[in-house]
Design a protein around this motif. Structure first.
Motif, mmCIF file in Angstrom:
data_model
loop_
_atom_site.group_PDB
_atom_site.id
_atom_site.type_symbol
_atom_site.label_atom_id
_atom_site.label_comp_id
_atom_site.label_asym_id
_atom_site.label_seq_id
_atom_site.Cartn_x
_atom_site.Cartn_y
_atom_site.Cartn_z
ATOM 1 N N ASN A 145 4.969 -6.156 -0.083
ATOM 2 C CA ASN A 145 3.525 -6.169 0.152
ATOM 3 C C ASN A 145 3.085 -4.932 0.927
ATOM 4 O OD1 ASN A 145 3.074 -8.560 -1.203
ATOM 5 N ND2 ASN A 145 3.328 -9.825 0.642
ATOM 6 N N GLU A 146 3.815 -4.601 1.984
ATOM 7 C CA GLU A 146 3.499 -3.397 2.762
ATOM 8 C C GLU A 146 3.698 -2.141 1.923
ATOM 9 O OE1 GLU A 146 2.212 -2.772 5.833
ATOM 10 O OE2 GLU A 146 1.761 -4.908 5.795
ATOM 11 N N ALA A 147 4.722 -2.146 1.083
ATOM 12 C CA ALA A 147 4.974 -0.995 0.207
ATOM 13 C C ALA A 147 3.815 -0.809 -0.765
ATOM 14 C CB ALA A 147 6.279 -1.185 -0.560
ATOM 15 N N TYR A 165 6.830 6.468 3.822
ATOM 16 C CA TYR A 165 6.719 5.099 4.309
ATOM 17 C C TYR A 165 6.659 4.083 3.171
ATOM 18 C CZ TYR A 165 6.250 6.908 8.993
ATOM 19 O OH TYR A 165 6.493 7.541 10.176
ATOM 20 N N THR A 166 6.134 4.472 2.030
ATOM 21 C CA THR A 166 6.154 3.583 0.870
ATOM 22 C C THR A 166 7.593 3.285 0.446
ATOM 23 O OG1 THR A 166 4.030 4.426 0.108
ATOM 24 C CG2 THR A 166 5.389 3.307 -1.517
ATOM 25 N N GLU A 176 9.395 1.087 3.021
ATOM 26 C CA GLU A 176 9.051 -0.334 2.906
ATOM 27 C C GLU A 176 9.751 -0.973 1.699
ATOM 28 O OE1 GLU A 176 7.611 -2.032 5.148
ATOM 29 O OE2 GLU A 176 6.859 -0.400 6.374
ATOM 30 N N ILE A 206 0.636 -1.786 -0.345
ATOM 31 C CA ILE A 206 -0.538 -1.328 0.401
ATOM 32 C C ILE A 206 -0.411 0.156 0.749
ATOM 33 C CG2 ILE A 206 -1.772 -1.558 2.600
ATOM 34 C CD1 ILE A 206 -1.060 -4.587 2.448
ATOM 35 N N THR A 207 0.733 0.537 1.271
ATOM 36 C CA THR A 207 0.958 1.939 1.636
ATOM 37 C C THR A 207 0.948 2.833 0.403
ATOM 38 O OG1 THR A 207 2.348 1.156 3.458
ATOM 39 C CG2 THR A 207 2.482 3.482 2.928
ATOM 40 N N ASN A 229 9.994 -4.947 2.028
ATOM 41 C CA ASN A 229 8.634 -5.353 2.375
ATOM 42 C C ASN A 229 7.712 -4.899 1.249
ATOM 43 O OD1 ASN A 229 9.573 -6.287 4.843
ATOM 44 N ND2 ASN A 229 9.172 -4.340 5.863
#
Length: 143
Positions: free
Chosen positions: A105-107, A94-95, A98, A109-110, A103
């Motif tokens: 920011n999401e990358a 998922y990193t 993203e 965080i993940t 994405n």
């Protein structure tokens, strides 16, 4: 319970893949089952993911150290195959997903969460291994 049995077969499969000796395969699978079961149980008790991985990897490492001494084989025979079901592969996927989707920011965080999970697995194994090393060093030390 299902999570523990899935970890049993995953550890067994990786044991076969890594050419673990046949007489140790069942032990590898049992250690993996205990790790997967304890991880899922800790999650059901609302313990955080990182702490649950730390405790589960500590349990796997402890069982691996004990079985290594009982069966006279290296600890890594049990440890590597039993830890594979705990590896946060989904978080890594998922990193990257993203990042591909832009994405960032999401990358981030993940990715940080996945890195923390991986580090907690390493810390659990290292803690137990260090304790066993210290005990064995103290026994073998000559005065």
């Amino acid at each position: 319970m299902l999570e523990g049995f899935m970890a049993f077969f995953a550890s067994l499969g990786f044991g076969i893949l890594f050419n673990v000796p046949k007489r140790q395969l069942i032990y590898v699978a049992i250690v993996g089952m205990f790790g997967g079961f304890s991880y899922k149980l800790l999650l059901l008790l609302n313990i955080g993911d990182i702490i649950a991985l730390f405790i589960a990897s500590s349990i796997i490492s402890l069982l691996s150290e004990i079985l290594a001494r009982l069966l006279h084989c290296p600890t890594t025979v049990f440890l590597i195959c039993a830890l594979v079901p705990l590896v946060p592969g989904g978080g890594m996927y998922y990193t990257i997903l993203e990042i591909v989707n832009s994405n960032l920011n999401e990358a981030l965080i993940t990715g940080i969460n996945t890195l923390a999970q991986a580090c907690s697995i390493v810390m659990g194994c290292t803690l137990i291994s260090s304790i066993f090393y210290t005990i064995n060093y103290g026994k073998n030390k000559t005065l």
